[in-house]
Design an enzyme around this catalytic site. Structure first.
Site, mmCIF file in Angstrom:
data_model
loop_
_atom_site.group_PDB
_atom_site.id
_atom_site.type_symbol
_atom_site.label_atom_id
_atom_site.label_comp_id
_atom_site.label_asym_id
_atom_site.label_seq_id
_atom_site.Cartn_x
_atom_site.Cartn_y
_atom_site.Cartn_z
ATOM 1 C CB CYS A 192 11.433 -11.948 -80.615
ATOM 2 S SG CYS A 192 10.240 -11.115 -82.530
ATOM 3 C CB CYS A 218 11.237 -14.108 -83.895
ATOM 4 S SG CYS A 218 11.922 -12.895 -83.975
#
Length: 161
Positions: free
Chosen positions: A44, A41
């Site tokens: 993230c 991600c």
């Protein structure tokens, strides 16, 4: 400089096995931000250093825990994690609030400050109820007052550009 170093420790690595102790029970001692993230991600990876920097600024008043969702799907499901990253604020064993996405540091600070404000209200009400032995009538009045204040604050924030 030594004080800043003291608070720049690595985040707590939480998983399904240790989450109850490392996050839920530990949040009775001090608030904990929990970052539900994934290696694949991009947002993230963007927010991770921001979270660490902001938590360091709070000098131990809030801790950071990280949960890698691919290895902890049941835990992510239990907390109804739908987007990544999802950051949850825990205090006294309960989730206080959350946000998703890679937001700037200023918004992370505001999120933490808002959570502290909410905690302060809850603590104040608890003290009023238990110290003053308030009746149900008093408690309902206080609850309605808080709801009105929160509603007003939410509406005021919604009208900002």
């Amino acid at each position: 400089m030594d004080d800043l170093k003291q608070y720049s420790e690595k985040p707590i690595e939480a998983d399904e096995k240790n989450f109850k102790v490392s996050v839920v029970e530990s949040s009775f001692k001090q608030p904990i931000l929990v970052d539900f993230w994934a290696e694949w991600c991009s947002p993230c990876l963007v927010i991770a250093p921001r979270l660490m920097e902001v938590v360091t600024e709070y000098q131990g008043k809030v801790l950071l825990a990280k949960v890698e969702v691919d290895d902890n799907m049941r835990l992510a499901g239990k907390y109804k994690i739908r987007g990544f990253p999802s950051i949850l604020f825990f205090y006294h064993g309960q989730e206080v609030s959350r946000f998703s996405g890679a937001i700037p540091k200023i918004k992370i600070r505001k999120f933490i400050d808002d959570c502290y404000q909410k905690i302060k209200w809850e603590n104040r009400m608890y003290q009023l109820i238990h110290k003053n032995k308030l009746t149900i009538k008093h408690i309902l009045f206080l609850g309605l007052t808080v709801l009105c204040c929160l509603s007003f604050q939410t509406n005021a924030n919604a009208t900002k550009p």
